[in-house]
Design a protein around this motif. Structure first.
Motif, PDB file in Angstrom:
ATOM      1  N   TRP A  15       0.943  -1.329   0.255  1.00 19.73           N
ATOM      2  CA  TRP A  15      -0.017   0.428  -0.099  1.00 19.73           C
ATOM      3  C   TRP A  15       0.710   1.402   0.049  1.00 19.73           C
ATOM      4  O   TRP A  15       1.969   0.879   0.099  1.00 19.73           O
ATOM      5  N   LYS A  16       0.261   2.352  -0.149  1.00 16.37           N
ATOM      6  CA  LYS A  16       0.722   3.893  -0.458  1.00 16.37           C
ATOM      7  C   LYS A  16       0.153   4.691  -0.183  1.00 16.37           C
ATOM      8  O   LYS A  16      -1.232   4.002   0.327  1.00 16.37           O
ATOM      9  N   GLY A  17      -0.109   5.583   0.973  1.00 14.89           N
ATOM     10  CA  GLY A  17      -0.915   6.633   1.583  1.00 14.89           C
ATOM     11  C   GLY A  17      -0.583   8.386   1.835  1.00 14.89           C
ATOM     12  O   GLY A  17       0.784   8.309   1.395  1.00 14.89           O
ATOM     13  N   HIS A  18      -1.269   8.421   2.185  1.00 14.51           N
ATOM     14  CA  HIS A  18      -1.199   9.900   1.945  1.00 14.51           C
ATOM     15  C   HIS A  18      -2.257  10.719   2.351  1.00 14.51           C
ATOM     16  O   HIS A  18      -2.991  10.809   3.099  1.00 14.51           O
ATOM     17  N   TYR A  19      -1.554  12.449   3.527  1.00 12.37           N
ATOM     18  CA  TYR A  19      -2.814  12.830   4.205  1.00 12.37           C
ATOM     19  C   TYR A  19      -3.344  13.555   3.411  1.00 12.37           C
ATOM     20  O   TYR A  19      -2.070  14.069   2.398  1.00 12.37           O
ATOM     21  N   LEU A  20      -3.822  14.049   3.252  1.00 17.52           N
ATOM     22  CA  LEU A  20      -4.876  15.255   2.031  1.00 17.52           C
ATOM     23  C   LEU A  20      -5.479  16.533   2.919  1.00 17.52           C
ATOM     24  O   LEU A  20      -6.238  16.332   3.938  1.00 17.52           O
ATOM     25  N   ARG A  21      -5.219  18.162   3.029  1.00 13.82           N
ATOM     26  CA  ARG A  21      -5.506  18.400   3.446  1.00 13.82           C
ATOM     27  C   ARG A  21      -7.140  19.306   2.942  1.00 13.82           C
ATOM     28  O   ARG A  21      -7.612  19.211   3.897  1.00 13.82           O
ATOM     29  N   ASP A  22      -7.356  19.206   1.981  1.00 16.05           N
ATOM     30  CA  ASP A  22      -8.471  19.349   0.865  1.00 16.05           C
ATOM     31  C   ASP A  22      -8.508  18.333  -0.414  1.00 16.05           C
ATOM     32  O   ASP A  22      -7.539  17.204  -0.560  1.00 16.05           O
ATOM     33  N   LEU A  23     -10.100  18.294  -0.250  1.00 15.18           N
ATOM     34  CA  LEU A  23      -9.848  17.458  -1.844  1.00 15.18           C
ATOM     35  C   LEU A  23     -10.742  18.106  -2.765  1.00 15.18           C
ATOM     36  O   LEU A  23     -11.899  18.525  -2.686  1.00 15.18           O
ATOM     37  N   ASP A  24     -10.227  19.130  -3.627  1.00 17.16           N
ATOM     38  CA  ASP A  24     -10.824  19.705  -4.369  1.00 17.16           C
ATOM     39  C   ASP A  24     -10.595  19.068  -5.524  1.00 17.16           C
ATOM     40  O   ASP A  24     -10.706  17.780  -4.852  1.00 17.16           O
ATOM     41  N   ASP A  25     -11.129  19.528  -7.180  1.00 18.53           N
ATOM     42  CA  ASP A  25     -11.382  18.884  -8.040  1.00 18.53           C
ATOM     43  C   ASP A  25     -10.291  18.201  -8.548  1.00 18.53           C
ATOM     44  O   ASP A  25     -10.733  16.889  -8.966  1.00 18.53           O
ATOM     45  N   ALA A  26      -9.541  18.346  -8.753  1.00 19.03           N
ATOM     46  CA  ALA A  26      -8.204  17.679  -9.490  1.00 19.03           C
ATOM     47  C   ALA A  26      -8.052  16.400  -8.364  1.00 19.03           C
ATOM     48  O   ALA A  26      -7.313  15.137  -8.703  1.00 19.03           O
ATOM     49  N   ALA A  27      -8.044  16.418  -7.417  1.00 15.87           N
ATOM     50  CA  ALA A  27      -7.176  15.215  -6.123  1.00 15.87           C
ATOM     51  C   ALA A  27      -8.662  14.559  -5.893  1.00 15.87           C
ATOM     52  O   ALA A  27      -7.912  13.406  -6.161  1.00 15.87           O
ATOM     53  N   ILE A  28      -9.992  14.698  -6.870  1.00 21.38           N
ATOM     54  CA  ILE A  28     -11.114  13.671  -6.844  1.00 21.38           C
ATOM     55  C   ILE A  28     -10.848  12.915  -7.933  1.00 21.38           C
ATOM     56  O   ILE A  28     -10.883  11.688  -7.942  1.00 21.38           O
ATOM     57  N   GLU A  29     -10.221  13.867  -9.348  1.00 18.71           N
ATOM     58  CA  GLU A  29      -9.591  13.046  -9.903  1.00 18.71           C
ATOM     59  C   GLU A  29      -8.898  12.407  -9.751  1.00 18.71           C
ATOM     60  O   GLU A  29      -8.634  10.863 -10.350  1.00 18.71           O
ATOM     61  N   ALA A  30      -7.818  12.970  -9.559  1.00 17.78           N
ATOM     62  CA  ALA A  30      -6.405  11.846  -9.367  1.00 17.78           C
ATOM     63  C   ALA A  30      -7.097  10.271  -8.372  1.00 17.78           C
ATOM     64  O   ALA A  30      -6.746   9.290  -8.395  1.00 17.78           O
ATOM     65  N   PHE A  31      -7.785  10.726  -7.361  1.00 16.53           N
ATOM     66  CA  PHE A  31      -8.040   9.115  -6.448  1.00 16.53           C
ATOM     67  C   PHE A  31      -9.370   8.292  -7.104  1.00 16.53           C
ATOM     68  O   PHE A  31      -8.891   7.772  -7.166  1.00 16.53           O
ATOM     69  N   LEU A  32     -10.009   8.682  -7.797  1.00 20.83           N
ATOM     70  CA  LEU A  32     -11.139   8.362  -8.823  1.00 20.83           C
ATOM     71  C   LEU A  32     -10.194   7.259 -10.002  1.00 20.83           C
ATOM     72  O   LEU A  32     -10.904   6.484 -10.674  1.00 20.83           O
ATOM     73  N   SER A  33      -9.504   7.794 -10.089  1.00 23.51           N
ATOM     74  CA  SER A  33      -8.354   7.284 -11.879  1.00 23.51           C
ATOM     75  C   SER A  33      -7.210   5.761 -11.112  1.00 23.51           C
ATOM     76  O   SER A  33      -7.491   5.498 -12.299  1.00 23.51           O
ATOM     77  N   ARG A  34      -8.098   5.470  -9.871  1.00 26.32           N
ATOM     78  CA  ARG A  34      -6.793   4.835  -9.408  1.00 26.32           C
ATOM     79  C   ARG A  34      -5.576   4.326 -10.013  1.00 26.32           C
ATOM     80  O   ARG A  34      -5.156   3.783  -9.414  1.00 26.32           O
ATOM     81  N   GLY A  35      -4.835   5.553 -10.205  1.00 24.42           N
ATOM     82  CA  GLY A  35      -3.460   5.874 -11.064  1.00 24.42           C
ATOM     83  C   GLY A  35      -2.805   4.927 -11.983  1.00 24.42           C
ATOM     84  O   GLY A  35      -2.639   4.282 -12.590  1.00 24.42           O
ATOM     85  N   ASP A  36      -4.959   4.803 -12.926  1.00 25.26           N
ATOM     86  CA  ASP A  36      -4.455   3.571 -14.068  1.00 25.26           C
ATOM     87  C   ASP A  36      -4.647   4.798 -15.477  1.00 25.26           C
ATOM     88  O   ASP A  36      -5.328   5.990 -15.711  1.00 25.26           O
TER      89      ASP A  36
END
Length: 159
Positions: A15-36
């Motif tokens: 696993w890999k992890g990070h803390y995030l202080r915000d969830l802006d649109d770009a962060a949400i898009e990155a999350f939803l991409s699953r790194g694909d």
């Protein structure tokens, strides 16, 4: 519920992890991409989770414990599990890609989410002030660095 599947030696994990202080649109898009990036096997993609923070976690001062990043909104974790050792590299690479896609939005990392980041990961996990306090404890109680088979905080003095 998953005792048999989770028994040591049965399931390989990374696993890999990070803390995030915000969830802006770009962060949400990155999350939803699953790194694909569209160039790999979708079956190998790791899962992602966001654990909510704030509340009681944020009620404790940053200097009161070693647990830091109390201002995080969420903790992100990309996790993959498999049984076939032949999949090791592909599964770990997929989790690393997912973590890398989310990393630009990160404010730090939980020490238990570290895998192979070395001392750079330790610095991201604790921050300068907490790391200095922990190193002072290491200087006092383990100057010879006997307890080093972990995400090691190195002593600043040698015994």
């Amino acid at each position: 519920m998953d005792d048999e599947r989770q028994r040591p030696g049965r399931l390989r994990r990374y696993w890999k992890g990070h803390y995030l202080r915000d969830l802006d649109d770009a962060a949400i898009e990155a999350f939803l991409s699953r790194g694909d990036g569209g160039d790999g096997d979708p079956a190998l993609l790791p899962s992602g989770s966001l654990q909510s923070y704030r509340g009681a976690i944020a009620a404790v001062g940053e200097d009161e414990t070693a647990f830091g990043h109390r201002d995080a909104l969420v903790e992100f974790v990309a996790v993959t599990g498999w049984t076939d050792p032949a999949e090791d590299q592909a599964r770990m690479a997929a989790a690393r890609r997912y973590g890398a896609v989310v990393e630009p939005f990160a404010s730090g990392v939980y020490v238990n989410d570290l895998t192979d980041e070395g001392q750079a990961g330790i610095r991201r996990a604790y921050g300068t002030g907490t790391l200095a306090r922990l190193a002072a404890l290491k200087d006092r109680y383990d100057p010879g660095n006997v307890f080093h088979l972990n995400h090691n905080i190195r002593p600043t003095v040698r015994g």
